[in-house]
Design a protein around this motif. Structure first.
Motif, PDB file in Angstrom:
ATOM      1  N   GLU A  84       0.858  -1.196   0.000  1.00  0.00           N
ATOM      2  CA  GLU A  84       0.000   0.000   0.000  1.00  0.00           C
ATOM      3  C   GLU A  84       0.885   1.234   0.000  1.00  0.00           C
ATOM      4  O   GLU A  84       1.860   1.312   0.761  1.00  0.00           O
ATOM      5  CB  GLU A  84      -0.886   0.035   1.253  1.00  0.00           C
ATOM      6  N   SER A  85       0.546   2.179  -0.822  1.00  0.00           N
ATOM      7  CA  SER A  85       1.360   3.375  -0.964  1.00  0.00           C
ATOM      8  C   SER A  85       0.469   4.598  -1.088  1.00  0.00           C
ATOM      9  O   SER A  85      -0.758   4.484  -1.121  1.00  0.00           O
ATOM     10  CB  SER A  85       2.271   3.234  -2.186  1.00  0.00           C
ATOM     11  N   LEU A  86       1.103   5.755  -1.167  1.00  0.00           N
ATOM     12  CA  LEU A  86       0.368   7.005  -1.204  1.00  0.00           C
ATOM     13  C   LEU A  86       1.114   7.997  -2.092  1.00  0.00           C
ATOM     14  O   LEU A  86       2.335   8.141  -1.982  1.00  0.00           O
ATOM     15  CB  LEU A  86       0.268   7.561   0.223  1.00  0.00           C
ATOM     16  N   ASN A  87       0.382   8.663  -2.968  1.00  0.00           N
ATOM     17  CA  ASN A  87       0.952   9.710  -3.813  1.00  0.00           C
ATOM     18  C   ASN A  87       0.482  11.040  -3.241  1.00  0.00           C
ATOM     19  O   ASN A  87      -0.721  11.298  -3.178  1.00  0.00           O
ATOM     20  CB  ASN A  87       0.477   9.556  -5.258  1.00  0.00           C
ATOM     21  N   VAL A  88       1.433  11.885  -2.828  1.00  0.00           N
ATOM     22  CA  VAL A  88       1.089  13.119  -2.130  1.00  0.00           C
ATOM     23  C   VAL A  88       1.600  14.327  -2.896  1.00  0.00           C
ATOM     24  O   VAL A  88       2.799  14.428  -3.180  1.00  0.00           O
ATOM     25  CB  VAL A  88       1.676  13.117  -0.691  1.00  0.00           C
ATOM     26  N   ASP A  89       0.693  15.242  -3.208  1.00  0.00           N
ATOM     27  CA  ASP A  89       1.048  16.510  -3.845  1.00  0.00           C
ATOM     28  C   ASP A  89       1.412  17.487  -2.732  1.00  0.00           C
ATOM     29  O   ASP A  89       0.548  17.895  -1.966  1.00  0.00           O
ATOM     30  CB  ASP A  89      -0.149  17.031  -4.649  1.00  0.00           C
ATOM     31  N   PRO A  90       2.703  17.863  -2.624  1.00  0.00           N
ATOM     32  CA  PRO A  90       3.112  18.744  -1.530  1.00  0.00           C
ATOM     33  C   PRO A  90       2.464  20.136  -1.588  1.00  0.00           C
ATOM     34  O   PRO A  90       2.372  20.808  -0.568  1.00  0.00           O
ATOM     35  CB  PRO A  90       4.630  18.828  -1.664  1.00  0.00           C
ATOM     36  N   SER A  91       1.970  20.546  -2.757  1.00  0.00           N
ATOM     37  CA  SER A  91       1.322  21.857  -2.868  1.00  0.00           C
ATOM     38  C   SER A  91      -0.114  21.816  -2.358  1.00  0.00           C
ATOM     39  O   SER A  91      -0.721  22.859  -2.116  1.00  0.00           O
ATOM     40  CB  SER A  91       1.327  22.336  -4.326  1.00  0.00           C
ATOM     41  N   LYS A  93      -2.674  20.909  -4.077  1.00  0.00           N
ATOM     42  CA  LYS A  93      -3.645  21.115  -5.161  1.00  0.00           C
ATOM     43  C   LYS A  93      -4.457  19.850  -5.398  1.00  0.00           C
ATOM     44  O   LYS A  93      -5.657  19.899  -5.628  1.00  0.00           O
ATOM     45  CB  LYS A  93      -2.913  21.548  -6.434  1.00  0.00           C
ATOM     46  N   TRP A  94      -3.778  18.694  -5.355  1.00  0.00           N
ATOM     47  CA  TRP A  94      -4.440  17.406  -5.513  1.00  0.00           C
ATOM     48  C   TRP A  94      -4.488  16.721  -4.153  1.00  0.00           C
ATOM     49  O   TRP A  94      -3.502  16.727  -3.428  1.00  0.00           O
ATOM     50  CB  TRP A  94      -3.659  16.518  -6.485  1.00  0.00           C
ATOM     51  N   PRO A  95      -5.607  16.100  -3.828  1.00  0.00           N
ATOM     52  CA  PRO A  95      -5.647  15.339  -2.571  1.00  0.00           C
ATOM     53  C   PRO A  95      -4.760  14.101  -2.679  1.00  0.00           C
ATOM     54  O   PRO A  95      -4.495  13.623  -3.784  1.00  0.00           O
ATOM     55  CB  PRO A  95      -7.122  14.961  -2.426  1.00  0.00           C
ATOM     56  N   PRO A  96      -4.279  13.569  -1.543  1.00  0.00           N
ATOM     57  CA  PRO A  96      -3.472  12.341  -1.594  1.00  0.00           C
ATOM     58  C   PRO A  96      -4.228  11.216  -2.292  1.00  0.00           C
ATOM     59  O   PRO A  96      -5.445  11.099  -2.168  1.00  0.00           O
ATOM     60  CB  PRO A  96      -3.241  12.001  -0.117  1.00  0.00           C
ATOM     61  N   GLU A  97      -3.475  10.430  -3.041  1.00  0.00           N
ATOM     62  CA  GLU A  97      -4.058   9.308  -3.781  1.00  0.00           C
ATOM     63  C   GLU A  97      -3.435   8.003  -3.302  1.00  0.00           C
ATOM     64  O   GLU A  97      -2.210   7.872  -3.285  1.00  0.00           O
ATOM     65  CB  GLU A  97      -3.792   9.452  -5.281  1.00  0.00           C
ATOM     66  N   LYS A  98      -4.283   7.048  -2.951  1.00  0.00           N
ATOM     67  CA  LYS A  98      -3.779   5.723  -2.611  1.00  0.00           C
ATOM     68  C   LYS A  98      -3.250   5.075  -3.880  1.00  0.00           C
ATOM     69  O   LYS A  98      -3.756   5.326  -4.976  1.00  0.00           O
ATOM     70  CB  LYS A  98      -4.887   4.863  -2.018  1.00  0.00           C
ATOM     71  N   SER A  99      -2.231   4.251  -3.697  1.00  0.00           N
ATOM     72  CA  SER A  99      -1.629   3.549  -4.829  1.00  0.00           C
ATOM     73  C   SER A  99      -1.016   2.254  -4.317  1.00  0.00           C
ATOM     74  O   SER A  99      -1.074   1.962  -3.118  1.00  0.00           O
ATOM     75  CB  SER A  99      -0.566   4.424  -5.501  1.00  0.00           C
ATOM     76  N   PHE A 100      -0.416   1.510  -5.229  1.00  0.00           N
ATOM     77  CA  PHE A 100       0.299   0.292  -4.869  1.00  0.00           C
ATOM     78  C   PHE A 100       1.693   0.328  -5.474  1.00  0.00           C
ATOM     79  O   PHE A 100       1.867   0.670  -6.643  1.00  0.00           O
ATOM     80  CB  PHE A 100      -0.431  -0.955  -5.389  1.00  0.00           C
ATOM     81  N   PHE A 101       2.674  -0.027  -4.658  1.00  0.00           N
ATOM     82  CA  PHE A 101       4.029  -0.301  -5.118  1.00  0.00           C
ATOM     83  C   PHE A 101       4.033  -1.795  -5.431  1.00  0.00           C
ATOM     84  O   PHE A 101       3.713  -2.617  -4.565  1.00  0.00           O
ATOM     85  CB  PHE A 101       5.038   0.032  -4.019  1.00  0.00           C
ATOM     86  N   VAL A 102       4.349  -2.139  -6.691  1.00  0.00           N
ATOM     87  CA  VAL A 102       4.266  -3.533  -7.136  1.00  0.00           C
ATOM     88  C   VAL A 102       5.656  -3.981  -7.593  1.00  0.00           C
ATOM     89  O   VAL A 102       6.058  -3.718  -8.731  1.00  0.00           O
ATOM     90  CB  VAL A 102       3.226  -3.698  -8.266  1.00  0.00           C
TER      91      VAL A 102
END
Length: 137
Positions: A84-91, A93-102
Motif C-alpha cells: 500500500e502506498s500514497l501519492n502526495v502533492d506537496p502543494s 492542489k491534488w488530494p493524496p491518492e492511494k496507490s500500490f508499489f508492485v
C-alpha cells in the motif's frame, strides 16, 4: 497532456508504505532506501500504480476507494505482491491518492494495468532505483 499536469506528477511525493517509515520517492531522483527494498525483495524493477482520479479528473472519495479496491483485487487475482502506498502533492492542489508499489512488475504489464484503470501515467522503477514517470496518454 498539459505541461502543468506533467509538472504535478513530477512534484508529487510517491510514498512506499503508509506509516511513518514510508520510503518517499521523487521522479528522477535515486533512492538508497529503494535500492535496499528492491534487494530485500529480490527484485530489479517495480511500478507504482494508482486507480484514483481516472484521466486526472477529480472524482469522489467513494469512487476512488472503489477503484482502489478493484485495482487491489486485480493485483491479487494475478498474484502480484504489493505494498500500500500514497501519492502526495506537496502543494495540496491534488488530494493524496492511494496507490500500490508492485515489485517485479515489468514495464509493459505496468503500462497495461495503468491503461486499464484509465490512468494518464504510472511510475516505473528499474534496477537503478530511479523512479521514472511513464506517460500513458
Amino acid at each position: 497532456m498539459a505541461k502543468s499536469l506533467t509538472a504535478s506528477y513530477h512534484n508529487t511525493h510517491y510514498q512506499i508504505g503508509t506509516s511513518s517509515d514510508a520510503i518517499v520517492l521523487r521522479i528522477g531522483q535515486h533512492s538508497k532506501p529503494l535500492t535496499k527494498l528492491l534487494e530485500t525483495l529480490k527484485q530489479s524493477f517495480a511500478a507504482i500504480i494508482s486507480a484514483y482520479n481516472p484521466c486526472s479528473r477529480l472524482v469522489s472519495n467513494e469512487t476512488n476507494l472503489i477503484a482502489h479496491e478493484l485495482l487491489r483485487n486485480y493485483l491479487n487475482h494475478h498474484a502480484y505482491a504489493m505494498i500500500e502506498s500514497l501519492n502526495v502533492d506537496p502543494s495540496g492542489k491534488w488530494p493524496p491518492e492511494k496507490s500500490f508499489f508492485v515489485p517485479g512488475l515489468d514495464l509493459n504489464t505496468a503500462r497495461s494495468i495503468g491503461q486499464q484503470f484509465n490512468q494518464n501515467a504510472i511510475v516505473w522503477i528499474d534496477s537503478e532505483a530511479i523512479p521514472r514517470l511513464i506517460l500513458l496518454r
